[in-house]
Scaffold this motif. Structure first.
Motif, short mmCIF file in Angstrom:
data_model
loop_
_atom_site.label_atom_id
_atom_site.label_comp_id
_atom_site.label_asym_id
_atom_site.label_seq_id
_atom_site.Cartn_x
_atom_site.Cartn_y
_atom_site.Cartn_z
N UNK A 135 0.81 -1.22 0.00
CA UNK A 135 0.00 0.00 0.00
C UNK A 135 0.84 1.27 0.00
N UNK A 136 1.96 1.25 0.72
CA UNK A 136 2.80 2.45 0.78
C UNK A 136 3.34 2.79 -0.60
N UNK A 137 3.78 1.79 -1.35
CA UNK A 137 4.28 2.04 -2.71
C UNK A 137 3.17 2.58 -3.60
N UNK A 138 1.97 2.00 -3.49
CA UNK A 138 0.88 2.47 -4.34
C UNK A 138 0.48 3.90 -3.99
N UNK A 208 1.24 -16.65 -3.57
CA UNK A 208 -0.11 -16.70 -4.11
C UNK A 208 -0.80 -15.35 -4.09
N UNK A 209 -0.56 -14.56 -3.04
CA UNK A 209 -1.33 -13.32 -2.87
C UNK A 209 -1.16 -12.37 -4.05
N UNK A 210 0.09 -12.02 -4.38
CA UNK A 210 0.31 -11.04 -5.45
C UNK A 210 0.09 -11.63 -6.84
N UNK A 342 -5.17 -3.56 -2.81
CA UNK A 342 -3.79 -3.54 -2.33
C UNK A 342 -3.74 -3.42 -0.81
N UNK A 343 -4.64 -2.63 -0.22
CA UNK A 343 -4.70 -2.54 1.23
C UNK A 343 -4.97 -3.91 1.86
N UNK A 344 -5.90 -4.65 1.27
CA UNK A 344 -6.21 -5.99 1.78
C UNK A 344 -5.02 -6.93 1.64
N UNK A 345 -4.37 -6.90 0.50
CA UNK A 345 -3.23 -7.79 0.28
C UNK A 345 -2.09 -7.47 1.24
N UNK A 346 -1.85 -6.20 1.46
CA UNK A 346 -0.79 -5.78 2.38
C UNK A 346 -1.10 -6.24 3.80
N UNK A 347 -2.35 -6.08 4.20
CA UNK A 347 -2.77 -6.50 5.54
C UNK A 347 -2.64 -8.02 5.70
#
Length: 360
Positions: A135-138, A208-210, A342-347
């Motif tokens: 999320x920070x990069x995005x 798997x996530x990304x 992206x917030x969900x994936x980061x979390x």
């Protein structure tokens, strides 16, 4: 050949080839590219870059330029796809005034570097999934795009396929009733034999996530009224430290639920079922889907819905960026959905203890 074998889903590369073959002899539709044409260049020469060039050719277009870490591959790519210019460096591409938009197709962990350069140079950018590592990069990339007056867009196909636009239109009009539950699965079988490949390689932002989770979370979020606030999950890690499988349950303020299963080491159907009061919508092979089935609650009858064409998937991405540049608010807002995902994936990665070298 047994029916089960004939009907087995193709892998992504074979499916893309079949989709292109199905449309290559057809006239290109006149309702895909509806905004003023931009001059495109690509960074990277891998599978997605080749699909992009093929997609443009279907529309009678060609890339203006290509840059790649290895010049020899860029030259071969340019010859294959009739690309006008080969740049020695990405910086040379950014400096070209004849390029309006850049498609970034390199590995996940390199995206932010190219986003910084292209956006700061005033280029519109379409970036392959996963658009950034976190999320920070995005947030940084979005701020750069805003500061330089350009459009940043996530290339996750689900955000751009006409099928989902049509289903969302009908859902937003109240035709389906309240959305209650999204059940989404995505499973691929990747061998453990070579753990240096991009799927399991922590240095290439594997996991798997990304790679596949971004699709499942995107289709879930697309039909939810708001971002899930409550998230519980379990993740299994490969020996390399990246996530191999995960089970996720989400709930937003409206009480809408999402249930997601992901795995890189077991085959699962790419299947999404979005349940509403009046029906459920089922989509198989959902990342580039052009067909869905609606099963109506009242009498159980099934309605087939078709919109768009799988073979034009990457054209829809580029067309949405061109629309956003021309002022289309719907297309411009797609980055907000991408940011929620992206917030969900980061979390989730934080909950599972999955990090990449660039984040340490």
């Amino acid at each position: 050949m047994p029916d089960t074998e004939k009907n087995a889903p193709l892998d992504s590369a074979a499916a893309a080839s079949a989709a292109f073959a199905a449309v290559e002899s057809r006239p290109f539709p006149d309702d895909v590219f509806t905004a003023p044409e931009l001059r495109w260049a690509v960074i990277g020469c891998g599978v997605i870059a080749n699909q992009m060039a093929t997609s443009l050719a279907l529309a009678g277009r060609h890339l203006r330029g290509v840059a790649n870490r290895t010049r020899e591959k860029a030259v071969a790519f340019a010859e294959k796809h009739h690309v006008e210019r080969v740049y020695d460096t990405a910086e040379d591409l950014y400096a070209d005034p004849d390029v309006d938009a850049v498609y970034v197709t390199t590995p996940h962990n390199t995206h932010i570097r190219y986003l910084r350069g292209a956006l700061a140079a005033g280029k519109h950018v379409l970036c392959e999934k996963s658009i950034t590592l976190n999320s920070a990069e995005l947030a940084e990339a979005r701020a750069l795009a805003a500061a330089n007056g350009v459009v940043l867009m996530d290339a996750t196909t689900i955000l751009h396929m006409p099928l989902y636009r049509e289903l969302r239109r009908r859902a937003d009009a109240g035709e389906f009733g309240r959305m209650n539950l999204a059940q989404v699965s995505f499973g691929s079988y990747k061998e453990y034999g070579d753990l240096t490949n991009r799927f399991y390689n922590r240095g290439l932002a594997g996991g798997a996530m990304l790679d596949i989770g971004v699709y499942a979370l995107s289709i879930m979020r697309l039909f939810m009224a708001s971002q899930p606030e409550e998230v519980v999950s379990l993740g299994n890690l490969a020996s390399t430290g990246v996530d191999e499988a995960g089970g996720i349950v989400c709930r937003n303020a409206e009480g809408q639920l999402g249930v997601i299963s992901l795995t890189l080491h077991s085959k699962q159907p790419k299947r999404a079922v979005i349940s509403f009061d009046r029906c459920y919508v089922e989509v198989t092979e959902y990342p580039r889907a052009d067909a869905a089935t609606i099963v109506w609650t009242a009498d159980g009858h099934r309605e087939a819905v078709r919109a768009g064409v799988e073979g034009y998937a990457l054209c829809y991405e580029m067309a949405d960026l061109e629309r956003a540049v021309a002022g289309d608010a719907r297309a411009a807002a797609l980055i907000d959905t991408a940011s929620d995902v992206m917030d969900l994936m980061t979390r989730l990665r934080a909950d599972w203890g999955v990090t990449y070298p660039e984040e340490e």
